[in-house]
Structure formats: structure tokens, C-alpha cells
Write a protein that holds these residues in place. Sequence first.
Motif, short mmCIF file in Angstrom:
data_model
loop_
_atom_site.label_atom_id
_atom_site.label_comp_id
_atom_site.label_asym_id
_atom_site.label_seq_id
_atom_site.Cartn_x
_atom_site.Cartn_y
_atom_site.Cartn_z
N TYR A 1 -2.78 -9.64 8.62
CA TYR A 1 -1.93 -10.77 8.28
C TYR A 1 -0.89 -10.28 7.27
O TYR A 1 -1.24 -9.92 6.16
CB TYR A 1 -2.72 -11.94 7.70
N PRO A 2 0.38 -10.22 7.66
CA PRO A 2 1.38 -9.62 6.76
C PRO A 2 1.77 -10.56 5.62
O PRO A 2 1.72 -11.78 5.75
CB PRO A 2 2.57 -9.36 7.69
N HIS A 3 2.16 -9.95 4.54
CA HIS A 3 2.75 -10.66 3.40
C HIS A 3 4.26 -10.55 3.57
O HIS A 3 4.78 -9.45 3.77
CB HIS A 3 2.30 -10.00 2.09
N LEU A 4 4.96 -11.67 3.53
CA LEU A 4 6.41 -11.66 3.67
C LEU A 4 7.04 -11.30 2.33
O LEU A 4 6.88 -12.02 1.34
CB LEU A 4 6.93 -13.02 4.13
N HIS A 5 7.72 -10.17 2.28
CA HIS A 5 8.45 -9.79 1.08
C HIS A 5 9.76 -10.57 1.00
O HIS A 5 10.02 -11.24 0.02
CB HIS A 5 8.76 -8.30 1.06
N PHE A 6 10.56 -10.46 2.05
CA PHE A 6 11.84 -11.18 2.07
C PHE A 6 12.45 -11.14 3.46
O PHE A 6 12.10 -10.32 4.30
CB PHE A 6 12.84 -10.61 1.05
#
Length: 184
Positions: free
Chosen positions: A64-69
Motif C-alpha cells: 500500500y503506497p504512501h502518497l508523497h505528492f
Amino acid sequence: MREPMSVEEVLKRLQEALGEALLSHEVREYTMGVRRKRTYRELWIEIDPKAFRRAVEVMFELDYPHLHFITGEDDGGDSLRMVYSFGLFWAIPWGELSVTMRFNLPKDSLVLPTITDLMPGAETNEREIREMLGVEFEGLKNKRHLFLPDDWPEGKYPWRKDEYGVEDMVKHTHKSVNEIRRGE
């Protein structure tokens, strides 16, 4: 807790899923720390914009990715430069891998699928890009402005280099920027 994948394993999965739509890649490496040196790796990929949604889905298959930007840039040409940055394996100490995907979106076809169905936190970024650059996100439910006033004219995008007359639309309630600079 499972082990994070290496940058090479992530790249291989993206190459298998995207094929020729993965146009290029670069692995960047940084060493941090004084006593206990650690290496942080990043994967930068250039993709065909038609493969954007599939590339995001692959990252969800891995972790599950973490959205940086999410950001966009207008260099004044015929397209906008879109950049999405995600962190994979962010819950594993020193295991995070940053994956940044870039692609050019033609100005005559500024449409992307939303990723808010996969990642609700992307809504704010998508709304900002929509109002400032004019990118339409198919499936984005909330299209209200975030930063511009509700009466901002449709079709005027402040971050676009081909936009003219934006300064005339800005309401000045006190002193103008030029008056402040002149010390008036």
C-alpha cells in the motif's frame, strides 16, 4: 512483517506490467547517517501517460503506497509535465523505496483517471492540479476549488504559462503587491 522488495525487483514488476509504456528509468542512491550509515534508494520512471493508472495499480499490488505528492508543471510547450511520487514499504524501518513517475500530458488532452478510488488522500492534490493547471480527473467526485475563489472564471489556470490576464482577476482588498514593493 514482510521484507521490502529491492529497487530492482520493483523495477522488474513495473517493466513486466507496463512493457514498452515504461519509457526509461533511473535508480538514485543516497547515503545518510554519521555513525550508522544507511542507504536510501529511489526509482524514477518515465512512462507513457496511457499507462499511468496501470503503474499505480502495480504499486498497490506490491504494497500500500504512501502518497508523497502529485504536481504538474507547464514549461510553455504543448504539454504539461506530471509528477507523482509514492513511498513503498514505508512501514518497514529503513525499508522505504521512493517511486517517482513522470510523464507529459498533451495540453489538447488534459485528462487523467483519478486515483481517489484507490487512495482517498489523493483528492486534495488532484483538486489543486485541476484548478491550477486545468487537468481533468475522470471519476473525481469533489471538484470544488481549494485555493481559488468560487467565482474564479472557468478555463483560467494560474499555473499555466499560456495563461494571460490572471493578474486582472485577482481581487486586491488592500495594497497591491507593486504598492508594497514601492513602499506606498
